[in-house]
Design a protein around this motif. Structure first.
Motif, PDB file in Angstrom:
ATOM      1  N   TYR A  72      -1.130   9.150  -8.567  1.00 58.39           N
ATOM      2  CA  TYR A  72      -2.469   8.117  -7.755  1.00 58.39           C
ATOM      3  C   TYR A  72      -2.738   7.540  -9.091  1.00 58.39           C
ATOM      4  O   TYR A  72      -2.765   5.993  -9.558  1.00 58.39           O
ATOM      5  CB  TYR A  72      -3.489   8.723  -7.427  1.00 58.39           C
ATOM      6  CG  TYR A  72      -4.549   7.275  -6.875  1.00 58.39           C
ATOM      7  CD1 TYR A  72      -4.268   6.701  -6.069  1.00 58.39           C
ATOM      8  CD2 TYR A  72      -5.480   7.571  -7.479  1.00 58.39           C
ATOM      9  CE1 TYR A  72      -5.090   5.605  -4.915  1.00 58.39           C
ATOM     10  CE2 TYR A  72      -6.071   5.836  -7.059  1.00 58.39           C
ATOM     11  CZ  TYR A  72      -6.188   5.111  -5.639  1.00 58.39           C
ATOM     12  OH  TYR A  72      -6.910   4.329  -5.332  1.00 58.39           O
ATOM     13  N   LYS A  73      -3.487   7.529 -10.255  1.00 59.91           N
ATOM     14  CA  LYS A  73      -3.949   6.868 -11.733  1.00 59.91           C
ATOM     15  C   LYS A  73      -2.609   6.145 -12.229  1.00 59.91           C
ATOM     16  O   LYS A  73      -2.828   5.010 -12.516  1.00 59.91           O
ATOM     17  CB  LYS A  73      -4.337   7.542 -12.451  1.00 59.91           C
ATOM     18  CG  LYS A  73      -6.009   8.696 -12.183  1.00 59.91           C
ATOM     19  CD  LYS A  73      -6.793   9.142 -13.123  1.00 59.91           C
ATOM     20  CE  LYS A  73      -8.426   8.754 -12.481  1.00 59.91           C
ATOM     21  NZ  LYS A  73      -8.834   9.605 -13.144  1.00 59.91           N
ATOM     22  N   GLU A 123     -11.277   1.747  -5.986  1.00 56.63           N
ATOM     23  CA  GLU A 123     -11.001   1.887  -7.363  1.00 56.63           C
ATOM     24  C   GLU A 123      -9.571   0.569  -6.316  1.00 56.63           C
ATOM     25  O   GLU A 123      -8.828   0.079  -7.092  1.00 56.63           O
ATOM     26  CB  GLU A 123     -10.280   2.595  -7.766  1.00 56.63           C
ATOM     27  CG  GLU A 123     -11.290   2.922  -8.332  1.00 56.63           C
ATOM     28  CD  GLU A 123     -10.248   5.194  -8.834  1.00 56.63           C
ATOM     29  OE1 GLU A 123     -10.196   4.839 -10.405  1.00 56.63           O
ATOM     30  OE2 GLU A 123     -10.315   5.590  -8.060  1.00 56.63           O
ATOM     31  N   SER A 124      -9.925  -0.777  -6.591  1.00 55.53           N
ATOM     32  CA  SER A 124      -9.282  -1.605  -5.646  1.00 55.53           C
ATOM     33  C   SER A 124      -7.879  -2.513  -6.721  1.00 55.53           C
ATOM     34  O   SER A 124      -8.377  -2.632  -7.976  1.00 55.53           O
ATOM     35  CB  SER A 124      -9.679  -3.163  -5.119  1.00 55.53           C
ATOM     36  OG  SER A 124      -8.977  -3.777  -4.727  1.00 55.53           O
ATOM     37  N   ILE A 125      -6.684  -2.322  -6.720  1.00 56.59           N
ATOM     38  CA  ILE A 125      -5.571  -3.080  -6.595  1.00 56.59           C
ATOM     39  C   ILE A 125      -5.821  -4.382  -7.176  1.00 56.59           C
ATOM     40  O   ILE A 125      -5.075  -5.259  -8.068  1.00 56.59           O
ATOM     41  CB  ILE A 125      -4.384  -2.711  -6.997  1.00 56.59           C
ATOM     42  CG1 ILE A 125      -3.903  -3.052  -5.143  1.00 56.59           C
ATOM     43  CG2 ILE A 125      -3.905  -0.839  -6.622  1.00 56.59           C
ATOM     44  CD1 ILE A 125      -2.787  -2.957  -4.536  1.00 56.59           C
ATOM     45  N   LEU A 161      -1.688   3.357  -9.705  1.00 56.64           N
ATOM     46  CA  LEU A 161      -2.398   2.184 -10.117  1.00 56.64           C
ATOM     47  C   LEU A 161      -2.942   1.297 -10.593  1.00 56.64           C
ATOM     48  O   LEU A 161      -2.180   0.011 -10.666  1.00 56.64           O
ATOM     49  CB  LEU A 161      -3.905   2.944  -9.611  1.00 56.64           C
ATOM     50  CG  LEU A 161      -4.955   2.343  -8.888  1.00 56.64           C
ATOM     51  CD1 LEU A 161      -5.117   1.555  -7.474  1.00 56.64           C
ATOM     52  CD2 LEU A 161      -6.756   3.297  -9.136  1.00 56.64           C
ATOM     53  N   GLU A 162      -2.151   1.785 -12.174  1.00 59.27           N
ATOM     54  CA  GLU A 162      -1.633   0.617 -13.445  1.00 59.27           C
ATOM     55  C   GLU A 162      -0.778   0.163 -12.855  1.00 59.27           C
ATOM     56  O   GLU A 162      -1.344  -1.617 -13.098  1.00 59.27           O
ATOM     57  CB  GLU A 162      -2.288   1.726 -14.315  1.00 59.27           C
ATOM     58  CG  GLU A 162      -3.395   2.435 -14.946  1.00 59.27           C
ATOM     59  CD  GLU A 162      -4.350   1.738 -14.773  1.00 59.27           C
ATOM     60  OE1 GLU A 162      -4.392   0.230 -15.962  1.00 59.27           O
ATOM     61  OE2 GLU A 162      -5.383   1.435 -14.855  1.00 59.27           O
ATOM     62  N   ILE A 194       0.702   3.258  -2.928  1.00 63.61           N
ATOM     63  CA  ILE A 194      -0.155   3.954  -3.080  1.00 63.61           C
ATOM     64  C   ILE A 194      -0.535   4.918  -2.772  1.00 63.61           C
ATOM     65  O   ILE A 194      -1.222   5.863  -3.018  1.00 63.61           O
ATOM     66  CB  ILE A 194      -1.403   2.629  -3.421  1.00 63.61           C
ATOM     67  CG1 ILE A 194      -1.625   1.554  -4.050  1.00 63.61           C
ATOM     68  CG2 ILE A 194      -2.797   3.272  -3.091  1.00 63.61           C
ATOM     69  CD1 ILE A 194      -2.220   0.702  -3.542  1.00 63.61           C
ATOM     70  N   LYS A 209      -2.347  -2.451 -10.149  1.00 61.44           N
ATOM     71  CA  LYS A 209      -2.870  -3.337 -11.601  1.00 61.44           C
ATOM     72  C   LYS A 209      -2.188  -4.676 -11.830  1.00 61.44           C
ATOM     73  O   LYS A 209      -2.914  -5.857 -12.351  1.00 61.44           O
ATOM     74  CB  LYS A 209      -3.996  -2.711 -11.764  1.00 61.44           C
ATOM     75  CG  LYS A 209      -5.481  -2.351 -10.911  1.00 61.44           C
ATOM     76  CD  LYS A 209      -6.171  -1.834 -11.337  1.00 61.44           C
ATOM     77  CE  LYS A 209      -7.058  -1.283 -11.489  1.00 61.44           C
ATOM     78  NZ  LYS A 209      -8.508  -0.722 -11.145  1.00 61.44           N
ATOM     79  N   SER A 226      -1.015   8.732  -4.065  1.00 62.66           N
ATOM     80  CA  SER A 226      -1.386  10.085  -3.800  1.00 62.66           C
ATOM     81  C   SER A 226      -1.737  11.058  -3.433  1.00 62.66           C
ATOM     82  O   SER A 226      -2.430  12.205  -3.374  1.00 62.66           O
ATOM     83  CB  SER A 226      -3.220   8.906  -2.881  1.00 62.66           C
ATOM     84  OG  SER A 226      -4.156   9.662  -2.456  1.00 62.66           O
ATOM     85  N   ASP A 266       0.900  -1.196   0.062  1.00 63.65           N
ATOM     86  CA  ASP A 266       0.032   0.043   0.068  1.00 63.65           C
ATOM     87  C   ASP A 266       0.718   0.972  -0.162  1.00 63.65           C
ATOM     88  O   ASP A 266      -0.102   2.226  -0.100  1.00 63.65           O
ATOM     89  CB  ASP A 266      -0.775   0.621   1.413  1.00 63.65           C
ATOM     90  CG  ASP A 266      -0.022  -0.105   2.451  1.00 63.65           C
ATOM     91  OD1 ASP A 266       1.314  -0.937   2.587  1.00 63.65           O
ATOM     92  OD2 ASP A 266      -0.955  -0.197   3.493  1.00 63.65           O
TER      93      ASP A 266
END
Length: 172
Positions: free
Chosen positions: A131-132, A166-168, A135-136, A122, A139, A126, A119
Motif C-alpha cells: 500500500y505505502k 491518507e489521500s492521494i 500510494l507514493e 490502491i 501521489k 492494500s 482506485d
C-alpha cells in the motif's frame, strides 16, 4: 460531426461544438488492470498503461515544436526493455505531466487528462501488502499531473472508493 451527441442540447449549440469539439489533445488511461500481487509487478503494469498511452503520440518524435530535450523526455516514457515498457520511478511519477507538456508544445493547446479507475491500484496494493509504495507512486503521478500544471486544460478522475485519510489527492 459526432453522432454521439445527436438530439442533445449540446449538438444544437454549433458555436460551442466548433470551439471545443476535437479541439484538445487527450490523454486517457485506465488503471483497472494495475493489480499485481507484488509492488514490482504492479509497477510494471503501471508502466505498461502509461507507456501504451504515450506511444499513441509517436509523432512527437518528429515534431518541429519540440526541442531535442523534449523528445528525450518523451523517449524515456516509451522506452522498452525485454518487450515491456520501462521507466524509472521519477519518470513514471512525472509521466502524465511530461506528456501533457509535450502535447501542449506540439499542438499549442492545453491537454485533457482522463484517468479511469484511479482506485484499483490502491485497493489491490492494500490487499497485497504494498500500500505505502503504491500510494507514493499515485501521489507523485497525480500531484505532478494535476497541480500547477500550466499545460492542463482540465482532468477527469473516476473511481468508486472513498478517499482515504491518507489521500492521494493531498497537495493536488
Amino acid at each position: 460531426n459526432c453522432t454521439l451527441f445527436d438530439g442533445l442540447y449540446i449538438s444544437r449549440n454549433q458555436t460551442l461544438c466548433r470551439e471545443h469539439m476535437a479541439g484538445y489533445p487527450v490523454i486517457f488511461i485506465t488503471l483497472k488492470n494495475v493489480d499485481g500481487l507484488s509492488f514490482e509487478e504492479a509497477k510494471c503494469q503501471f508502466m505498461d498503461v502509461i507507456g501504451s498511452e504515450a506511444s499513441r503520440f509517436r509523432f512527437l518524435l518528429d515534431s518541429q515544436n519540440l526541442a531535442p530535450e523534449d523528445k528525450e523526455q518523451y523517449q524515456a516514457i516509451i522506452t522498452m526493455k525485454s518487450g515491456a515498457y520501462w521507466m524509472s520511478e521519477p519518470v513514471l511519477s512525472r509521466s502524465l505531466k511530461t506528456l501533457s507538456e509535450l502535447l501542449n508544445k506540439h499542438y499549442q493547446k492545453k491537454a485533457l487528462v482522463l484517468i479511469d479507475e484511479y482506485d484499483v491500484p490502491i485497493a489491490k496494493a492494500s490487499s497485497n501488502g504494498y500500500y505505502k509504495e503504491m500510494l507514493e507512486i499515485m501521489k507523485g503521478l497525480l500531484s505532478t499531473a494535476l497541480k500547477d500544471n500550466s499545460s492542463l486544460k482540465f482532468a477527469v478522475i473516476t473511481g468508486c472508493l472513498k478517499i482515504a485519510k491518507e489521500s492521494i489527492f493531498t497537495g493536488t
